[in-house]
Design an enzyme around this catalytic site. Structure first.
Site, short mmCIF file in Angstrom:
data_model
loop_
_atom_site.label_atom_id
_atom_site.label_comp_id
_atom_site.label_asym_id
_atom_site.label_seq_id
_atom_site.Cartn_x
_atom_site.Cartn_y
_atom_site.Cartn_z
N GLU A 1 -4.30 8.45 -2.62
CA GLU A 1 -4.87 7.20 -2.12
C GLU A 1 -5.24 6.27 -3.27
O GLU A 1 -5.21 5.04 -3.11
CB GLU A 1 -6.09 7.48 -1.24
CG GLU A 1 -5.79 8.24 0.04
CD GLU A 1 -4.78 7.54 0.94
OE1 GLU A 1 -4.57 6.31 0.78
OE2 GLU A 1 -4.19 8.22 1.80
N HIS B 1 0.84 -1.20 0.00
CA HIS B 1 0.00 0.00 0.00
C HIS B 1 0.87 1.26 0.00
O HIS B 1 0.69 2.16 -0.84
CB HIS B 1 -0.90 -0.02 1.24
CG HIS B 1 -1.79 1.17 1.40
ND1 HIS B 1 -3.12 1.17 1.03
CD2 HIS B 1 -1.55 2.41 1.90
CE1 HIS B 1 -3.65 2.34 1.29
NE2 HIS B 1 -2.72 3.13 1.82
N GLU B 2 1.83 1.30 0.92
CA GLU B 2 2.68 2.49 1.02
C GLU B 2 3.61 2.61 -0.19
O GLU B 2 3.98 3.72 -0.58
CB GLU B 2 3.48 2.46 2.32
CG GLU B 2 2.64 2.45 3.59
CD GLU B 2 1.65 3.60 3.70
OE1 GLU B 2 1.90 4.67 3.11
OE2 GLU B 2 0.62 3.43 4.38
N HIS C 1 1.90 4.73 -2.72
CA HIS C 1 2.11 6.15 -2.41
C HIS C 1 3.50 6.60 -2.87
O HIS C 1 3.67 7.66 -3.48
CB HIS C 1 1.99 6.39 -0.90
CG HIS C 1 0.60 6.45 -0.38
ND1 HIS C 1 -0.35 7.34 -0.86
CD2 HIS C 1 -0.01 5.77 0.62
CE1 HIS C 1 -1.48 7.20 -0.18
NE2 HIS C 1 -1.30 6.25 0.71
#
Length: 496
Positions: A294, A264-265, A268
């Site tokens: 996001e 997930h990160e 980003h």
């Protein structure tokens, strides 16, 4: 062009201060000893005031006016940069230096209290520290509401999503609210007809988990010459585009959550690393807003890395890393684990079907708190009622309830809806990417993410803030933000 060039010089300095604040914030959350909190709060408050003074300098307002009068001489990137300069200036001039400093100090102090209070399940201590943060956030909202002619909540939302409005969110959330309950029932019913996933037996050493995360980060395109992976209480991405810092948290009992946190990160981080180099430390070179940010994390985690192609590529790597063997470590069982729908307590660990309910609850509660319709002392009961209504889940304690997220502790009211708006955008963008480039899915299945990253660089990352969120989505996907692609994705993955 003289006035515009002078603005670029000023905003380059402001960008450098923003970068320093970002790095200090990362250090505070990962490595700083608790005893450094007071000094760090002072450092960051001073830098926040310096940035505010530069943005509210009367000469800056003159330069903006002069450059605006000469806008016809600017190219598209310069014109968009001037627009974003105006936006930052408007947000800054709505607030006094005293309010900026007070907000910064109160948020820093509350974050440090939250860390200990969450660990100790101590809502009373958190509430005491959060009260001044909420009061100051209301002052900020009131000041910006008056300056922008917006509802107080929309004035805060605009900090995280430029041009974002609760009226649009309400319509999208109402659409999801009508769709999700029935869909969750169908997904759970279909899931019940299949054998439950076999559990993966640990322990899973932290270092082994870390090495797996690093391997997948590299495969996805993370540049370790310009970033690193660390540990924090709450996973996040920080730093600057030339030095991106991401974090996760580990449990020896379960590697699956930490791994998805890393992925997930990484989404980003790829966005930050891919921002246009020509416009570094200029407003137009920054990420457009948190909806697109996001969207990139959720596109990587939910759309790609919980999908069949990725998990079949990842399965042998995971088996080797954790010495896994037997039916529990089969491709099919790993797919079943990561595609399992289960209403649960923790937002960051939620599956993509139930995740929007977590966000909708926080969206409603933070609006109620901001407008003084929900006293802080009543927050736990309101939270618990909402979790029962939306997900049928009983909340056993504060740490797994209203104290689980860092956002309110640091005054980030207005941020939460961007998560679900990001999920909608992610589905829309990934559907368009797959349609436009037939090499993306076969590439993922082989561990080759270059086709996907190439599409994202061209259509999202490299755009910076050249376009508004709606303009970028229309250009990349041919449609404005909506729920259709997200619904279609859920149906394909969980019902078919």
């Amino acid at each position: 062009m003289k006035s515009y060039k002078a603005l670029e010089q000023r905003f380059r300095r402001i960008g450098a201060v923003n970068g320093a604040l970002a790095m200090l914030g990362w250090d505070q959350s990962t490595m700083m000893p608790e005893g450094g909190a007071k000094a760090r709060a002072e450092q960051m408050a001073v830098l926040s005031v310096v940035r505010h003074e530069w943005l509210t300098d009367p000469r800056l307002a003159d330069l903006l006016g002069e450059a605006e009068a000469q806008r016809k001489g600017l190219n598209d990137w310069q014109s968009a940069n001037l627009r974003e300069m105006h936006r930052q200036w408007r947000h800054a001039t709505a607030l006094t230096p005293e309010l900026v400093e007070a907000r910064s100090k109160a948020s820093m102090a509350c974050e440090m209290v939250w860390r200990k209070a969450r660990r100790d399940d101590d809502f009373k201590s958190f509430a005491k520290a959060f009260r001044p943060v909420l009061e100051l956030t209301r002052e900020v909202a009131a000041a910006k509401s008056a300056a922008f002619g917006l509802d107080a909540y929309d004035a805060l939302l605009d900090e995280y999503e430029p041009g974002g409005r609760s009226a649009v969110i309400d319509k999208l959330f109402a659409d999801l609210g009508g769709f999700l309950p029935g869909f969750i029932d169908k997904a759970l019913a279909k899931q019940a007809k299949r054998p439950a996933p076999l559990p993966l037996q640990g322990p899973f050493p932290t270092e082994a988990q870390r090495q797996v995360g690093l391997r997948f980060m590299k495969a996805l395109g993370f540049d370790f010459n310009h970033g690193r992976l660390d540990v924090s209480l709450h996973p996040f991405t920080g730093g600057v585009p030339d030095d991106v810092r991401i974090t996760t948290r580990y449990s020896d009992d379960d590697f699956t959550k930490a791994l998805m946190g890393v992925l997930h990160e990484t989404g980003h981080a790829l966005y930050e690393l891919g921002l246009p180099k020509t416009w570094r430390e200029q407003p137009v070179g920054e990420a457009r807003g948190m909806v697109l940010h996001e969207s990139q994390s959720l596109l990587v985690e939910m759309q790609v890395c919980r999908g069949a192609e990725f998990l079949r590529y990842a399965a042998p790597i995971l088996r080797k890393a954790f010495n896994g063997s037997g039916p529990a470590w089969s491709d099919e069982n790993l797919l079943s684990i990561y595609a399992r729908v289960k209403p649960d307590l923790i937002r960051v660990d939620a599956d993509e079907v139930t995740y929007p309910a977590h966000v909708i609850l926080r969206y409603r509660l933070e609006q109620a708190m901001l407008h003084d319709h929900l006293p802080i002392d009543d927050l736990p009961d309101a939270w618990n009622d909402g979790m029962q209504t939306l997900l049928g889940v009983d909340v056993p304690d504060y740490a797994q309830g209203c104290m689980q997220d860092i956002h309110w502790a640091v005054g980030s009211i207005g941020y939460f809806p961007t998560y679900t708006l990001g999920a909608l955008s992610a589905a829309q963008l990934f559907a368009a990417a797959r349609k436009q480039d037939g090499d993306i899915l076969p590439g993922i299945a082989q561990g080759d993410f270059k086709p996907l990253l190439r599409w994202l660089r061209a259509n999202v990352h490299g755009k910076g803030s050249l376009l508004t969120t709606d303009e970028l989505l229309r250009e990349a996907t041919g449609k404005p933000l909506g729920t259709a692609a997200f619904k279609a994705h859920l149906k394909a993955r969980y019902l078919n």
